[in-house]
Write an enzyme that holds these catalytic residues in place. Structure first.
Site, PDB file in Angstrom:
ATOM      1  N   THR A 143       0.869  -1.170   0.000  1.00 58.18           N
ATOM      2  CA  THR A 143       0.000   0.000   0.000  1.00 58.18           C
ATOM      3  C   THR A 143       0.906   1.220   0.000  1.00 58.18           C
ATOM      4  O   THR A 143       1.613   1.461   0.982  1.00 58.18           O
ATOM      5  CB  THR A 143      -0.926   0.023   1.235  1.00 58.18           C
ATOM      6  OG1 THR A 143      -1.775  -1.125   1.201  1.00 58.18           O
ATOM      7  CG2 THR A 143      -1.769   1.281   1.254  1.00 58.18           C
TER       8      THR A 143
ATOM      9  N   LYS B 204       2.707  -4.199  14.127  1.00 56.38           N
ATOM     10  CA  LYS B 204       3.483  -5.041  13.217  1.00 56.38           C
ATOM     11  C   LYS B 204       4.421  -4.182  12.380  1.00 56.38           C
ATOM     12  O   LYS B 204       3.990  -3.262  11.698  1.00 56.38           O
ATOM     13  CB  LYS B 204       2.562  -5.852  12.307  1.00 56.38           C
ATOM     14  CG  LYS B 204       3.319  -6.880  11.471  1.00 56.38           C
ATOM     15  CD  LYS B 204       2.388  -7.879  10.822  1.00 56.38           C
ATOM     16  CE  LYS B 204       3.157  -8.984  10.116  1.00 56.38           C
ATOM     17  NZ  LYS B 204       2.258 -10.022   9.559  1.00 56.38           N
TER      18      LYS B 204
END
Length: 363
Positions: free
Chosen positions: A177, A221
């Site tokens: 992304t 993460k």
């Protein structure tokens, strides 16, 4: 015959994304799914900061069950925990196909999926059945590609999944992304964690207005492609985030391409996972563990394909581990193999619990 014995080999004859879709469909039928208890190997572990209790330390990483369709089935292969997602507030198609590639010679995968998923409404509707799983079920939340306010997407994700998930992962490390990894930069990360912390507090207050239950564990993460300065900046920010942040998952896929890669697909763009990711992701895990072990729960992910590698992650500071890409090549029976080997290695080194081995390389 189980999915472990015939399914993995058959699905590898299909194009990668078609194979994944077929696997999900097969798992949804329940045919060939065993009933292996996560506590079978007597390696339970409790993550110290979050209090998350696992039957064993081997988890399924996000990316496999993007839409929370088969977490119950996957839990029955013996995983200690299963993570669904990444889910975004609105459904999105993801990047153009082809976008998933097997690098068979390298026991690796390259993906540029782009958070393809059905959105929060569908995800949450299925997550309501998380209590059917035999282990904790986590929800990995992300941002839509075309969002005007990506942090608002994380706030929405947290609010939606908080009442149902066993834990939550804030995924800011996908390379697929555009601009998403910029949220790991110091200033952006401070803003993200400030607002996400407020979202967690609000979600918890709505769930437990009497204040009698602890907050759900929340993990961040991270990417493996971090230099020393970036690691130090992230450490400074997470230390200042507040007690709501339980820990870190290290790591996501890498943009690096080792010279050792042999596959014809090695030049494809996207995130590389599997065997070539093991060493760099473990090095980054170790760097964070040197500073944060004892302050945060650390989950090691990246390149695990056997018990020895799971054990290396734990000795490098991981309280638990996650895998995904190795299942492409070895099938779900790998979970039992890793847990059996891990239990033997703990015993051979004189450890009576997983917790005793965490960070052993530093002692």
């Amino acid at each position: 015959m189980t999915l472990s014995s015939i399914g993995a080999r058959f699905f590898r004859t299909m194009p990668p994304e078609a194979a994944h879709t077929a696997t999900i469909r097969a798992l949804k039928t329940g045919v060939g799914v065993p009933r292996i208890k996560p506590k079978r190997w007597n390696t339970p572990v409790t993550l110290p900061k979050s209090g998350l209790r696992l039957g064993n330390p081997v988890g399924l990483a996000a990316g496999f069950d993007k839409n929370a369709e088969v977490f119950t089935a996957m839990s029955h292969f013996g995983f200690g925990f299963v993570e669904c997602g990444t889910v975004t507030p609105r459904p999105q198609e993801g990047n153009p196909k082809p976008r998933l590639f097997r690098l068979s010679e390298d026991k690796a995968v390259i993906n540029r999926m782009g958070f393809n998923n059905e959105g929060l409404d569908a995800f949450v509707a299925r997550l309501r059945h998380a209590d059917r799983a035999s282990c904790p079920v986590g929800a990995n939340v992300g941002a839509n590609k075309d969002s005007d306010d990506r942090i608002a997407d994380y706030e929405a994700g947290i609010a939606a999944v908080y009442p149902l998930a066993g834990y939550i992962t804030i995924n800011i490390s996908s390379p697929n992304t555009p601009g998403l990894r910029g949220l790991q930069d110091k200033g952006a990360l401070e803003a993200l964690l400030t607002r996400c912390g407020e979202a967690v507090a609000m979600a918890h207050a709505e769930l437990d207005d009497a204040g009698q239950t602890p907050r759900k564990p929340v993990f961040l993460k991270l990417a493996p492609d971090l230099d020393e300065r970036a690691i130090n900046d992230i450490i400074a920010v997470v230390r200042g985030a507040g007690s709501w942040l339980s820990g870190l998952i290290i790591s996501n896929t890498t943009l690096e391409r080792p010279e050792t890669l042999q596959s014809d697909h090695k030049a494809e763009s996207g995130g590389l996972s599997g065997a070539p990711l093991f060493t760099p992701s473990t090095q980054v895990l170790r760097a964070f563990a040197r500073e944060l072990l004892g302050e945060f729960d650390l989950i090691g992910a990246g390149g695990i394909s056997n018990g020895a590698e799971a054990y290396q992650k734990i000795r490098a500071g991981a309280h638990a581990v996650q895998l995904y890409s190795a299942l492409v090549y070895k099938g779900p029976s790998l979970v039992a193999q890793i847990n059996k080997d891990l239990a033997a290695r703990l015993y051979a080194d004189g450890f009576t619990s997983v917790e005793q081995a965490v960070g052993a390389d530093f002692r």
